[in-house]
Structure formats: structure tokens, C-alpha cells
Scaffold this active site. Structure first.
Site, PDB file in Angstrom:
ATOM      1  N   CYS A 121       7.960  -0.403   5.482  1.00 36.27           N
ATOM      2  CA  CYS A 121       7.341   0.791   4.907  1.00 36.27           C
ATOM      3  C   CYS A 121       8.267   1.355   3.836  1.00 36.27           C
ATOM      4  CB  CYS A 121       7.123   1.824   6.014  1.00 36.27           C
ATOM      5  SG  CYS A 121       6.351   3.345   5.457  1.00 36.27           S
ATOM      6  N   LEU A 122       7.692   1.748   2.708  1.00 34.63           N
ATOM      7  CA  LEU A 122       8.509   2.323   1.635  1.00 34.63           C
ATOM      8  C   LEU A 122       9.192   3.613   2.073  1.00 34.63           C
ATOM      9  CD1 LEU A 122       6.173   1.730  -1.458  1.00 34.63           C
ATOM     10  CD2 LEU A 122       8.220   0.445  -0.817  1.00 34.63           C
ATOM     11  N   GLN A 164       3.071   9.977   1.462  1.00 31.01           N
ATOM     12  CA  GLN A 164       4.352   9.352   1.095  1.00 31.01           C
ATOM     13  C   GLN A 164       4.853   9.827  -0.262  1.00 31.01           C
ATOM     14  OE1 GLN A 164       2.860   5.176   2.126  1.00 31.01           O
ATOM     15  NE2 GLN A 164       5.031   5.059   2.599  1.00 31.01           N
ATOM     16  N   HIS A 218      -1.968   0.470   8.820  1.00 32.70           N
ATOM     17  CA  HIS A 218      -0.650   1.046   8.516  1.00 32.70           C
ATOM     18  C   HIS A 218      -0.801   2.233   7.557  1.00 32.70           C
ATOM     19  CE1 HIS A 218       3.786   0.621   7.441  1.00 32.70           C
ATOM     20  NE2 HIS A 218       3.320   1.436   6.506  1.00 32.70           N
ATOM     21  N   GLU A 219      -1.566   2.036   6.478  1.00 33.63           N
ATOM     22  CA  GLU A 219      -1.705   3.106   5.480  1.00 33.63           C
ATOM     23  C   GLU A 219      -2.463   4.305   6.053  1.00 33.63           C
ATOM     24  OE1 GLU A 219       0.168   3.039   3.062  1.00 33.63           O
ATOM     25  OE2 GLU A 219       0.673   0.927   3.234  1.00 33.63           O
ATOM     26  N   GLY A 272       0.829  -1.194   0.000  1.00 28.34           N
ATOM     27  CA  GLY A 272       0.000   0.000   0.000  1.00 28.34           C
ATOM     28  C   GLY A 272       0.863   1.242   0.000  1.00 28.34           C
ATOM     29  N   HIS A 282      -0.584   6.773   8.135  1.00 19.06           N
ATOM     30  CA  HIS A 282       0.169   7.796   7.393  1.00 19.06           C
ATOM     31  C   HIS A 282      -0.630   9.089   7.258  1.00 19.06           C
ATOM     32  CE1 HIS A 282       3.851   5.814   6.133  1.00 19.06           C
ATOM     33  NE2 HIS A 282       3.191   4.764   5.680  1.00 19.06           N
TER      34      HIS A 282
HETATM   35 ZN    ZN Z   1       4.126   2.976   5.283  1.00 19.12          ZN
END
Ligand code: ZN
Length: 182
Positions: free
Chosen positions: A99-100, A54, A141-142, A49, A145
Site C-alpha cells: 500500500c502506498l 490516501q 483493498h481500495e 490503485g 480505504h
Molecule cells: Zn492501500
């Protein structure tokens, strides 16, 4: 459609509370382009995701891989706008998250294993569904953000590590939640 640069931990955009998208703006070129770019970018980096902050856009939009329907094995990339999550259990399920925006690291996080999601899709249609297991983890998680929260803020102490080292030596054993690993 473009692949966007992903902000890394330390960039202030990741710590901002993102703005809601006014429903009448969902069909705008700006939001539709953002949705397309999020989908391209998450596909390029093979993430589960990606949230708009991000990619340096402080608005409440996320793209994530989810089961197509509750009892379906198939998954697809879906988009939520202005999502609201409600935990439906106190029972935590734990997994190693990455996480990216925090490349190379993983850490163990416990989260409610069953949630309700209310959101709008990219066409402005209402989404209202329940998720459990891995899908519930990705959703939380998403959506974190969107509130300026990173998984490392929730990680069980002592379990954060580099993926490369965990491959060599194994992941640190968490004490909380269960010992499930994604
Ligand atoms: Zn993340």
C-alpha cells in the site's frame, strides 16, 4: 492536475469512514479536480490503485487499474465513486499486498475471489460489473480505504515484512487461503 502527497499509516484521515459524494456534485470542479489528481498521483507512484482518503480527501472515490472488459487482456485506470462491493463467493484468494500509505511493507491477505461492484463513474454513469482474481483483490483493498481499513488490519499473522528483506530471504509462507503470490 497535480501529484498529491500520500498520507501514511498513522494519519487519522486513513481511519475515517469517508463521506459519499452526492451524485449532483460529481460534475463539480472539486470532485473532477480530485479525480484528475488521483489519476496523476497513482500514475506517478505506479500504484495499482489509490483511494481519496490516501490524498487527505475523506470522500468515497477510488482510482484503480482494471481490465477494460471482462474478457479483455487490456487494462486501464478507472475511477469509481460511491462504490458498493458484494462478495459472490466464500472462497478466498490470497496474495501479498502492499500500500502506498504503508511504504516498504507487504503482507499476505485472503479475500473473496469474486465480487460484484456497483458504483458511479466520473460522469455519473452507473457501473455494475463482476470482478475476479487480482482485479477483485485491488477493488477490495481500495474500497477498504473508504471505510478506514488498511490491509495490515487483515494480514495473516506472521506474514508482514519489509519488501527488501523478503527479496533477500523470501516471503514468509502463509498458512491460510492458497499460496498464490501477486
Ligand atoms: Zn492501500
Amino acid at each position: 492536475m497535480s501529484i498529491l502527497r500520500v498520507a501514511r499509516m498513522g494519519h487519522p484521515v486513513l481511519r475515517r469512514v469517508a463521506d459519499p459524494v452526492p451524485p449532483e456534485e460529481i460534475s463539480s470542479d472539486r470532485i473532477q479536480r480530485l479525480v484528475d489528481d488521483l489519476l496523476d498521483t497513482v500514475e506517478e507512484y505506479e500504484g495499482a490503485g489509490l483511494a481519496a482518503p490516501q490524498v487527505h480527501e475523506s470522500v468515497r472515490v477510488v482510482a484503480l487499474t482494471l481490465p477494460v472488459a471482462d474478457d479483455d487482456e487490456d487494462e486501464e485506470m478507472q475511477v469509481w465513486i460511491n462504490p458498493v462491493l458484494t462478495p459472490l463467493t466464500d472462497d478466498l484468494i490470497g496474495s501479498y499486498e502492499g500500500c502506498l500509505s504503508v511504504p516498504g511493507l507487504r503482507g499476505f491477505v485472503g479475500r473473496p475471489g469474486h465480487i460484484r461492484v456497483q458504483a458511479l463513474d466520473r460522469f455519473g454513469q452507473r457501473i455494475d460489473r463482476e470482478l475476479s482474481g487480482f482485479a477483485a483483490i485491488v477493488a477490495q483493498h481500495e474500497c477498504d480505504h473508504l471505510d478506514g481499513v488498511l490491509y495490515v488490519d487483515r494480514v495473516e499473522p506472521g506474514t508482514l515484512g519489509f519488501v527488501e528483506e523478503m527479496r533477500r530471504y523470501g516471503a514468509p509462507r502463509p498458512t491460510g487461503a492458497d499460496d498464490g503470490e501477486e
